[in-house]
Design a protein around this motif. Structure first.
Motif, PDB file in Angstrom:
ATOM      1  N   VAL A 287      28.083  47.403  39.867  1.00 56.26           N
ATOM      2  CA  VAL A 287      27.703  46.054  40.282  1.00 56.26           C
ATOM      3  C   VAL A 287      28.946  45.176  40.180  1.00 56.26           C
ATOM      4  N   LEU A 288      29.073  44.226  41.089  1.00 56.36           N
ATOM      5  CA  LEU A 288      30.228  43.328  41.107  1.00 56.36           C
ATOM      6  C   LEU A 288      29.737  41.916  40.823  1.00 56.36           C
ATOM      7  N   GLN A 289      30.269  41.343  39.744  1.00 56.51           N
ATOM      8  CA  GLN A 289      29.830  40.006  39.381  1.00 56.51           C
ATOM      9  C   GLN A 289      31.022  39.170  38.936  1.00 56.51           C
ATOM     10  N   ASP A 290      31.204  38.015  39.560  1.00 55.54           N
ATOM     11  CA  ASP A 290      32.344  37.142  39.259  1.00 55.54           C
ATOM     12  C   ASP A 290      33.659  37.919  39.280  1.00 55.54           C
ATOM     13  N   GLY A 291      33.777  38.797  40.248  1.00 53.34           N
ATOM     14  CA  GLY A 291      35.027  39.537  40.416  1.00 53.34           C
ATOM     15  C   GLY A 291      35.204  40.702  39.457  1.00 53.34           C
ATOM     16  N   ILE A 292      34.231  40.917  38.590  1.00 52.31           N
ATOM     17  CA  ILE A 292      34.339  42.021  37.631  1.00 52.31           C
ATOM     18  C   ILE A 292      33.376  43.141  38.016  1.00 52.31           C
ATOM     19  N   VAL A 293      33.889  44.382  37.982  1.00 50.53           N
ATOM     20  CA  VAL A 293      33.052  45.527  38.323  1.00 50.53           C
ATOM     21  C   VAL A 293      32.481  46.138  37.041  1.00 50.53           C
ATOM     22  N   TYR A 294      31.198  46.426  37.061  1.00 49.99           N
ATOM     23  CA  TYR A 294      30.543  47.109  35.953  1.00 49.99           C
ATOM     24  C   TYR A 294      29.953  48.419  36.458  1.00 49.99           C
ATOM     25  N   HIS A 295      30.067  49.445  35.626  1.00 48.94           N
ATOM     26  CA  HIS A 295      29.417  50.715  35.908  1.00 48.94           C
ATOM     27  C   HIS A 295      28.004  50.631  35.318  1.00 48.94           C
TER      28      HIS A 295
ATOM     29  N   LEU B 286      38.428  49.309  43.581  1.00 42.78           N
ATOM     30  CA  LEU B 286      37.002  49.605  43.440  1.00 42.78           C
ATOM     31  C   LEU B 286      36.173  48.410  43.921  1.00 42.78           C
ATOM     32  N   ALA B 287      36.644  47.196  43.599  1.00 41.20           N
ATOM     33  CA  ALA B 287      35.929  45.981  44.040  1.00 41.20           C
ATOM     34  C   ALA B 287      35.888  45.903  45.567  1.00 41.20           C
ATOM     35  N   ASP B 288      36.969  46.354  46.217  1.00 40.61           N
ATOM     36  CA  ASP B 288      37.006  46.323  47.685  1.00 40.61           C
ATOM     37  C   ASP B 288      35.945  47.235  48.299  1.00 40.61           C
ATOM     38  N   LEU B 289      35.627  48.329  47.600  1.00 46.38           N
ATOM     39  CA  LEU B 289      34.645  49.280  48.152  1.00 46.38           C
ATOM     40  C   LEU B 289      33.261  48.650  48.299  1.00 46.38           C
ATOM     41  N   PHE B 290      33.003  47.555  47.574  1.00 44.83           N
ATOM     42  CA  PHE B 290      31.712  46.852  47.702  1.00 44.83           C
ATOM     43  C   PHE B 290      31.569  46.199  49.083  1.00 44.83           C
ATOM     44  N   LYS B 291      32.686  45.952  49.755  1.00 47.90           N
ATOM     45  CA  LYS B 291      32.694  45.339  51.096  1.00 47.90           C
ATOM     46  C   LYS B 291      31.885  44.044  51.150  1.00 47.90           C
ATOM     47  N   GLY B 292      32.009  43.239  50.124  1.00 47.19           N
ATOM     48  CA  GLY B 292      31.356  41.932  50.125  1.00 47.19           C
ATOM     49  C   GLY B 292      29.946  41.924  49.576  1.00 47.19           C
ATOM     50  N   ARG B 293      29.425  43.087  49.245  1.00 47.15           N
ATOM     51  CA  ARG B 293      28.063  43.139  48.680  1.00 47.15           C
ATOM     52  C   ARG B 293      28.157  43.174  47.157  1.00 47.15           C
ATOM     53  N   SER B 294      27.014  43.016  46.483  1.00 43.42           N
ATOM     54  CA  SER B 294      27.105  42.960  45.025  1.00 43.42           C
ATOM     55  C   SER B 294      26.816  44.300  44.357  1.00 43.42           C
ATOM     56  N   GLN B 295      26.323  45.276  45.122  1.00 40.20           N
ATOM     57  CA  GLN B 295      26.035  46.583  44.539  1.00 40.20           C
ATOM     58  C   GLN B 295      26.729  47.689  45.332  1.00 40.20           C
ATOM     59  N   LEU B 296      27.262  48.669  44.582  1.00 37.37           N
ATOM     60  CA  LEU B 296      27.956  49.794  45.216  1.00 37.37           C
ATOM     61  C   LEU B 296      27.382  51.099  44.686  1.00 37.37           C
ATOM     62  N   LEU B 297      27.031  51.977  45.612  1.00 38.37           N
ATOM     63  CA  LEU B 297      26.636  53.337  45.232  1.00 38.37           C
ATOM     64  C   LEU B 297      27.728  54.273  45.710  1.00 38.37           C
ATOM     65  N   VAL B 298      28.266  55.058  44.804  1.00 35.82           N
ATOM     66  CA  VAL B 298      29.284  56.031  45.189  1.00 35.82           C
ATOM     67  C   VAL B 298      28.651  57.413  45.186  1.00 35.82           C
ATOM     68  N   TYR B 299      28.643  58.055  46.344  1.00 38.43           N
ATOM     69  CA  TYR B 299      28.232  59.446  46.363  1.00 38.43           C
ATOM     70  C   TYR B 299      29.485  60.284  46.127  1.00 38.43           C
TER      71      TYR B 299
ATOM     72  N   VAL C  71      28.689  48.814  31.710  1.00 37.64           N
ATOM     73  CA  VAL C  71      30.014  48.972  31.098  1.00 37.64           C
ATOM     74  C   VAL C  71      31.063  48.386  32.040  1.00 37.64           C
ATOM     75  N   ARG C  72      31.858  47.469  31.514  1.00 36.72           N
ATOM     76  CA  ARG C  72      32.895  46.838  32.323  1.00 36.72           C
ATOM     77  C   ARG C  72      33.951  47.881  32.700  1.00 36.72           C
ATOM     78  N   VAL C  73      34.335  47.909  33.979  1.00 40.94           N
ATOM     79  CA  VAL C  73      35.369  48.847  34.423  1.00 40.94           C
ATOM     80  C   VAL C  73      36.708  48.118  34.400  1.00 40.94           C
ATOM     81  N   ASP C  74      37.559  48.512  33.465  1.00 38.84           N
ATOM     82  CA  ASP C  74      38.831  47.808  33.310  1.00 38.84           C
ATOM     83  C   ASP C  74      39.991  48.478  34.026  1.00 38.84           C
TER      84      ASP C  74
END
Lengths: 249, 253
Positions: free
Chosen positions: B204-212, B60-73, B43-46
């Motif tokens: 996941v971050l892809q082409d600057g767009i974050v998806y849940h 939210l994109a910044d929290l990836f710190k340059g990686r393509s996957q983010l896990l939020v605890y 789901v795209r996070v708008d």
């Protein structure tokens, strides 16, 4: 590089996602129930009395298997791969240790003592433990049969043929392999071996793999030369902070 | 003296081999579940979320710190708590040491809580942790991912947590003793404590767009709670009747 599979991944509305997620949740709950049942079956295994008197070298001198319980009734041994002639502990085992280093304190409150045991001499174990910044207790079984009896070390002669590991015969070049063994001490001081697991049986004890099982790329190891080819000692990653931007692979 | 059945090595081995088959089957199921998780649609996070982090204000994109996957605890630390939740703290003890490995495998694991950053930093220092921890104070983030709830939702019994309404111990009246106990350990009352819940969300971050991509709660985080997987292998099992755990600097010995 992002794999093509992810580039073309299906995207949906929140409502559609929720429907798919709830379907998966039913399967996850079933899995959790199965896991609980399996834990129960594990506890129902018969126990085997330990008759041999093992003496280990610890940070404060000699300790018997009974001493390792430190007054508790349950002992969990992580069989950490560190052969006498190695200068460093195994990289994968170090990964596992990074996961359990901070939780032995919690286990102690539930009547469990967790220790690591390796064949390497205590001086090497102590030095490597200092380098890694770990706190758990680590003992050397270099002078006894412990590792051989619990099937995580193999003699040069044994390595010429298939060895007995993870309850089956297999060919390996490694004198040491990983595992976990569990022991119980009754009120009269009798010791029992209750359980041992090896290979993927200890997968679930590594928190990192449990986390990777939740992300879009999963373990993402299929295209590597061997599954943990990406792994380093925690002090040998170029990116040590976990904070800075990762270079594109 | 033990009353547990004892046997010879051969008898044990026969039972162990039988169990091994069941264990292997469970591992295969676990792999299969991981595969199905990866197949979940995204789901795209708008919404534009702003977090406070050690490096300043972040998206939210910044929290990836340059990686393509983010896990939020979703670490339970509401604005009114005086300390982080003890259960979340023992979970964090388990992941603190492996965050660096995940970071080098294209996954950033970050904790996110509603308490202001200063409180999170103070507590993180006390616990000796190094993982990234962002504050979602004043944002909808926790509410949108169903780990924080308003007093109104609480009053009206409209709490949807773990994909169901009002099914958790924290929603019960009167409040069960363990919940009250954990609330007290976090320096707050049970109602305030229960407005924040634990969970884990993947993005996941892809082409600057974050998806849940995924969220899990309650016993869905059980497998991530390192100490329980070890206890599940001990003769006495989890050996608990209520919350026995304390923060790692609060045990007596």
């Amino acid at each position: 590089m992002v794999k093509r599979g992810l580039d073309t991944h299906k995207t949906v509305t929140q409502g559609e996602w929720l429907e798919a997620r709830k379907h998966l949740l039913t399967q996850e709950k079933e899995f959790t129930r199965l896991r609980d049942r399996l834990s129960q079956q594990r506890r129902e295994l018969p126990w085997v009395k330990v008759e041999k008197n093992y003496v280990f070298e610890g940070p404060r001198g000699k300790e018997t298997l009974a001493d390792l319980f430190e007054g508790r009734s349950q002992l969990v041994v992580y069989h950490f791969m560190f052969a006498p002639d190695w200068e460093e502990g195994c990289r994968s085992c170090s990964f596992w240790a990074d996961g359990f280093n901070a939780i032995d304190l919690h286990l102690n409150q539930r009547d469990v003592t967790l220790v690591a045991i390796s064949r390497g001499p205590i001086e090497k174990l102590e030095a490597f433990k200092r380098r890694m910044g770990w706190n758990f207790k680590w003992l050397s079984s270099g002078n006894n049969d412990f590792n051989y009896d619990y099937q995580v070390s193999f003699t040069p002669e044994a390595l010429e043929n298939e060895v007995e590991y993870n309850y089956g015969k297999q060919k390996t070049d490694s004198s040491d392999l990983p595992g976990v063994s569990v022991f119980y001490q009754d009120s009269k001081g009798n010791l029992f071996h209750t359980y041992s697991a090896y290979s993927r049986g200890i997968d679930i004890l590594n928190p990192a793999y449990n986390y990777l099982d939740l992300v879009p790329k999963g373990r993402d190891e299929a295209e590597l030369e061997w599954p943990m080819a990406w792994l380093r000692y925690h002090d040998q990653y170029e990116d040590r902070s976990g904070n800075t931007k990762r270079e594109a692979r | 003296m033990t009353t547990h059945m004892t046997g010879t090595r051969e008898e044990w081995l026969a039972a162990r081999l039988e169990l091994l088959e069941a264990e292997k089957e469970l591992t295969r199921r676990s792999d299969e579940l991981a595969r199905r998780r990866q197949e979940l649609p995204w789901v795209r996070v708008d919404k534009e979320y702003r977090f406070e982090t050690d490096e300043g204000s972040a998206s939210l994109a910044d929290l990836f710190k340059g990686r393509s996957q983010l896990l939020v605890y979703h670490f339970m630390f509401g604005p009114d708590y005086t300390a982080g939740c003890p259960s979340c703290s023992s979970i964090a003890d388990g992941f603190n040491g492996v965050v660096i490995h995940l970071a080098n495998h294209d996954v950033t694991l970050s904790a996110v809580s509603r308490a202001p950053l200063a409180k999170l930093r103070g507590y993180k220092q006390r616990m000796g942790w190094t993982f990234p921890w962002a504050s979602s104070f004043g944002t909808d983030f926790n509410f949108d991912f169903n780990v924080s709830f308003t007093e109104e939702q609480q009053r009206q019994g409209r709490i949807d947590y773990n994909y169901q309404r009002g099914g958790h111990a924290m929603d019960m009246t009167p409040v069960p003793e363990p919940v009250a106990e954990l609330a007290a350990m976090s320096g707050t009352d049970a109602a305030t404590y229960g407005r924040d819940r634990p969970g884990l969300s993947a993005f996941v971050l892809q082409d600057g767009i974050v998806y849940h991509t995924y969220s899990t709660y309650v016993r869905g985080v059980d497998g991530l709670w390192g100490m329980y997987q070890w206890l599940d292998r001990a003769p006495k099992g989890r050996n608990e009747t209520g919350p026995w755990f304390r923060r790692h600097d609060e045990y007596g010995n």
